[in-house]
Design an enzyme around this catalytic site. Structure first.
Site, PDB file in Angstrom:
ATOM      1  CE  LYS A 185      -2.009   2.966   1.975  1.00  0.00           C
ATOM      2  NZ  LYS A 185      -2.013   4.441   1.680  1.00  0.00           N
ATOM      3  CD  GLU A 245      12.924   4.753   8.263  1.00  0.00           C
ATOM      4  OE1 GLU A 245      12.789   5.822   8.912  1.00  0.00           O
ATOM      5  OE2 GLU A 245      12.925   4.706   7.031  1.00  0.00           O
ATOM      6  CB  CYS A 286      13.048   9.709   7.691  1.00  0.00           C
ATOM      7  SG  CYS A 286      13.803   8.340   6.789  1.00  0.00           S
ATOM      8  CD  GLU A 326      10.422  13.536  10.377  1.00  0.00           C
ATOM      9  OE1 GLU A 326      11.314  12.914   9.775  1.00  0.00           O
ATOM     10  OE2 GLU A 326       9.357  13.014  10.757  1.00  0.00           O
TER      11      GLU A 326
END
Length: 474
Positions: free
Chosen positions: A174, A248, A282, A376
């Site tokens: 997905k 992750e 990331c 972030e």
């Protein structure tokens, strides 16, 4: 253009006919219509993967035969590099030339590596008492639910698919709703390579489809890359069925530049770490800490290099920074440049561009508790903070709930090893950035995730290790 699910080897519309628009971030216009999965479509995909695993040839092939097909798959990906690169550029705005020349070969290499690794990996024969022989086997786990993010759609999807397939599993992928195109291309290429129907299925859509997929008791493994918030929800879904989960998640990478660093090297890699992929990484080194003795010179060079980056059309080979990947994400990144989130920091360079562009932005004098320093951002925004001593630098770098990546720039051998060991991070690069050995573990600590993948770590996750204890004394 119509982008459809691929389930059981067939391109299919959604059972209820639902669709959504695929928006090109550069033109801000729809360039394709995408099938939007409902629970019914997810059910069909899991059923196809389940049948292919339980009844099909894929998990019953030898490693050499599976590996041959995976290498052929990698060959086809490289042959279709231009098509895949364009799909990446149209979906998320990254420079198409970079996607075709970097992301596609890296993605193909994932399949080549894991095909060979699975074939060459050794199991254990364990010394036992006289009359006994004990050994281990690593057997395919079953159906893998793989949920991949939008920032490296192809590369991070293949990072999950490749080891899963190499070890004989079947997959339901997905992809993120904003970046569906490359997933369907590689699913078609898998069929062309001779990988059996139902081994690699793709369902397209939003988080509701992903939630249905992760709750399905027929799924044997869940691997996810994305935000920490979503990761927690997926961990809870997996726990309900005791399904192993690999996560992750986000990061707020630190980058320590010491006064004994080669500044040419440090500036070059720090620019890449901060602004590659428009900062939508990331692993990005978005928190720069520079020792006081070289702070002014480093900052001057870093700002000059940031201002030299070319913003523009992803189809133009000279473009180094594309737009942010979506209007929603653009709004998020821009919000971090508001005074209430910068804490009154100084904007040395950068700021808003036109449309969905944000120029490479460098902030100084940022309070340690400012949201732009703690959270972030996932855009081309970097903070630069001076420090005095090694201990202070390490303390600042570790002052984060995340722990995915860190960098150290120093020509001091002892210091480099000492600081790398002191950093609370799953990955530390010394005098470089984003250099990967696929044998090594990849993952993070804290809010950056759970588990590791890569080499034997992927084998541990995508297989069921079995111990066989045999009496041989007759």
């Amino acid at each position: 253009m119509k982008i459809r699910h691929i389930i059981g080897g067939a391109e299919t519309d959604s059972a209820d006919g639902a669709t959504y628009d695929d928006i090109d971030p550069y033109t801000r216009q729809s360039y394709a219509t995408v099938a939007r999965a409902s629970a019914a479509d997810v059910d069909l995909a899991v059923a196809a993967a389940r049948k292919a695993f339980d009844e099909g040839p894929w998990p019953r092939m030898g490693f050499a035969e599976r590996g041959r097909l995976l290498h052929k798959f990698a060959d086809l990906m490289e042959e279709h590099a231009a098509e895949l690169g364009e799909a990446e550029g149209r979906d998320m705005g990254k420079p198409i030339a970079a996607a075709a020349s970097h992301d596609v070969p890296r993605s193909a290499q994932n399949f080549r590596f894991f095909a060979d690794h699975a074939r060459l990996a050794v199991a254990e024969a364990l010394p036992s008492d006289i009359g006994m022989h004990t050994y281990t086997r690593y057997e395919s786990a079953g159906v893998v639910a793989a949920i991949s993010p939008w920032n490296f759609p192809l590369m991070l999807a293949t990072w999950k698919i490749a080891p899963a397939l190499a070890w004989g599993n079947t997959v339901v992928l997905k992809p993120a709703e904003d970046t569906p195109h490359s997933a369907t291309i590689i699913s078609r290429l898998a069929l062309e390579a001779g990988i059996p129907e139902g081994v690699l299925n793709v369902v397209l859509g939003f988080g509701d489809a992903g939630a249905v997929l992760t709750r399905d008791p027929r799924v044997d493994r869940i691997t996810f890359t994305g935000s920490s918030v979503t990761g927690r929800a997926i961990a809870a879904a997996g726990a309900a069925n005791l399904t192993p989960v690999s996560l992750e998640l986000g990061g707020k990478g630190s980058n320590l530049v010491f006064d004994d660093a080669n500044l040419d090297v440090a500036v070059d890699w720090s620019i890449r770490a901060a602004f590659s992929n428009t900062g939508q990484v990331c692993l990005a080194g978005s928190r720069l800490y520079v020792q006081q003795g070289v702070y002014d010179e480093f900052l001057s060079r870093f700002v000059t290099a940031a201002e030299a980056m070319v913003l523009g059309d992803p189809s133009d080979p000279s473009t180094s920074i594309g737009p942010l990947a979506s209007e929603k994400h653009y709004a998020k990144v821009v919000s971090y440049l508001e005074p209430e989130k910068t804490g009154g920091a100084t904007v040395v360079t950068g700021g808003l561009g036109e449309d969905w562009f944000v120029r490479p932005t460098v902030l100084t004098e940022v309070p340690a508790d400012a949201p732009v320093q703690r959270e972030e951002v996932f855009g081309p925004v970097v903070t630069v903070t001076p420090f005095e001593t090694e201990d202070e630098g390490v303390r600042l770098a570790n002052d984060t709930p995340y722990g995915l990546s860190a960098m150290v720039f120093s020509d001091g051998l002892h210091r480099a090893h000492r600081v790398a060991g002191a950093l609370r991070s799953g990955n530390v690069w010394v005098n470089c950035f984003f250099v990967r050995d696929l044998r090594a573990p990849f993952g993070g600590v804290g809010d950056s995730g759970l588990g590791r993948e890569g080499g034997t770590f992927s084998r541990e996750f995508f297989t069921e290790p079995k111990t066989v204890s045999m009496r041989i004394d007759g």
